[in-house]
Design a protein around this motif. Structure first.
Motif, PDB file in Angstrom:
ATOM      1  N   TYR A   1      -7.399  -2.560 -76.375  1.00 32.06           N
ATOM      2  CA  TYR A   1      -7.849  -3.888 -77.740  1.00 32.06           C
ATOM      3  C   TYR A   1      -9.341  -3.522 -78.016  1.00 32.06           C
ATOM      4  N   SER A   2      -9.503  -3.483 -79.109  1.00 34.31           N
ATOM      5  CA  SER A   2     -10.724  -3.263 -79.657  1.00 34.31           C
ATOM      6  C   SER A   2     -10.974  -3.952 -80.986  1.00 34.31           C
TER       7      SER A   2
ATOM      8  N   THR B   1      -2.640  -0.127 -73.411  1.00 31.91           N
ATOM      9  CA  THR B   1      -3.113  -0.561 -74.665  1.00 31.91           C
ATOM     10  C   THR B   1      -4.448  -0.854 -74.800  1.00 31.91           C
TER      11      THR B   1
ATOM     12  N   THR C   1      -5.557  -5.508 -66.187  1.00 29.94           N
ATOM     13  CA  THR C   1      -6.274  -5.723 -67.298  1.00 29.94           C
ATOM     14  C   THR C   1      -7.961  -5.766 -67.194  1.00 29.94           C
TER      15      THR C   1
ATOM     16  N   LEU D   1     -15.123  -7.393 -76.057  1.00 29.15           N
ATOM     17  CA  LEU D   1     -14.310  -6.210 -76.333  1.00 29.15           C
ATOM     18  C   LEU D   1     -15.043  -4.884 -76.139  1.00 29.15           C
ATOM     19  N   PRO D   2     -14.367  -3.806 -75.883  1.00 29.63           N
ATOM     20  CA  PRO D   2     -12.976  -3.510 -75.679  1.00 29.63           C
ATOM     21  C   PRO D   2     -12.591  -3.755 -74.247  1.00 29.63           C
TER      22      PRO D   2
ATOM     23  N   HIS E   1      -3.370   1.399 -79.760  1.00 27.59           N
ATOM     24  CA  HIS E   1      -4.610   0.931 -80.098  1.00 27.59           C
ATOM     25  C   HIS E   1      -4.243  -0.461 -80.968  1.00 27.59           C
ATOM     26  N   GLU E   2      -4.571  -1.498 -80.460  1.00 30.70           N
ATOM     27  CA  GLU E   2      -4.750  -2.803 -80.994  1.00 30.70           C
ATOM     28  C   GLU E   2      -5.971  -3.293 -81.540  1.00 30.70           C
ATOM     29  N   HIS E   3      -6.173  -3.729 -82.839  1.00 31.41           N
ATOM     30  CA  HIS E   3      -7.196  -3.780 -83.339  1.00 31.41           C
ATOM     31  C   HIS E   3      -7.298  -5.501 -83.548  1.00 31.41           C
ATOM     32  N   ILE E   4      -8.286  -6.041 -82.697  1.00 29.89           N
ATOM     33  CA  ILE E   4      -8.583  -7.649 -82.958  1.00 29.89           C
ATOM     34  C   ILE E   4     -10.057  -8.129 -83.291  1.00 29.89           C
TER      35      ILE E   4
END
Length: 230
Positions: free
Chosen positions: A5-6, A3, A59, A50-51, A36-39
């Protein structure tokens, strides 16, 4: 599954930050499946930046560290054919893109000629954001720019620094193919991450004006964009 995260998308690119878009493009070009998780909140990220990726029990943060980790874990061959000289060129370009990052960010959050349009775009495309939250983010970025140094430049001087970086890229990117040949490698993903966030940026900064006038840069950006977009 891995995954990523960006930061969220903006102006039609998958991440409005050059580093996140670089990792996104690399994973696509290398054929690595991922979510792809947008945060916006980076508080849980390594180093608070990020990312980052989560892959099983691992991690990993920092875009270059991510690329190295994924390349080793999945035995990727995207850069296998590069010579020592090409790898040296990649490092030099990567460090230059680090410099360009600060100018790009300055053009969005600090330069009063472009900040209002950027703020309006964020609020339009991401209704969960608030004026108060963006004002806090802007103040935080102003502090970062001051201590990094770019914040002590006036707008024209800051943009001139970025245009100089872009001029170097214009001299290196070929008229056909990719930086090191007929197939893209990791450095092409890195270049795309930053150039796409200038070229597709719907605000007419000096950075965008310069990029739009370079046929080789535009061709390269569009080729990678087509390759990594769904």
């Amino acid at each position: 599954m891995l995954t990523l995260y960006s930061y969220p998308a903006l102006f039609g690119v998958a991440d409005n930050n050059g580093y996140g878009l670089k990792v996104f493009a690399f994973l696509r070009l290398a054929g690595v499946p991922f979510r792809h998780e947008h945060i916006f909140d980076a508080s849980k990220a390594p180093r608070g930046q990020l990312p980052y990726i989560v892959d099983g029990n691992d991690t990993v943060g920092d875009s270059e560290t991510i690329l190295g980790f994924v390349t080793q874990k999945y035995r990727l061959t995207i850069d296998a054919g590069l010579s020592p000289a090409q790898r040296t060129t990649n490092l030099l370009i990567t460090r230059m893109l680090d410099d360009l990052y600060w100018v790009m960010s300055y053009s969005r959050w600090k330069d009063e000629r472009f900040w209002p349009a950027f703020r309006a775009a964020l609020l339009r495309e991401h209704p969960n954001l608030t004026e108060e939250g963006l004002a806090k983010a802007q103040a935080f970025n102003h502090q970062r720019y001051y201590y990094q140094g770019i914040g002590r430049f006036d707008g024209d001087a800051a943009m001139a620094r970025g245009v100089a970086d872009l001029g170097t890229l214009a001299a290196l990117i070929p008229q056909h193919g990719y930086l090191h040949g007929d197939k893209p490698t990791s450095i092409d993903a890195g270049i795309y991450g930053f150039i796409a966030n200038i070229y597709f940026y719907d605000i007419d900064t000096p950075l965008k004006q310069f990029v739009a006038a370079q046929e080789n840069i535009v061709r390269h950006c569009r080729a990678i964009h087509e390759a990594v977009s769904l």
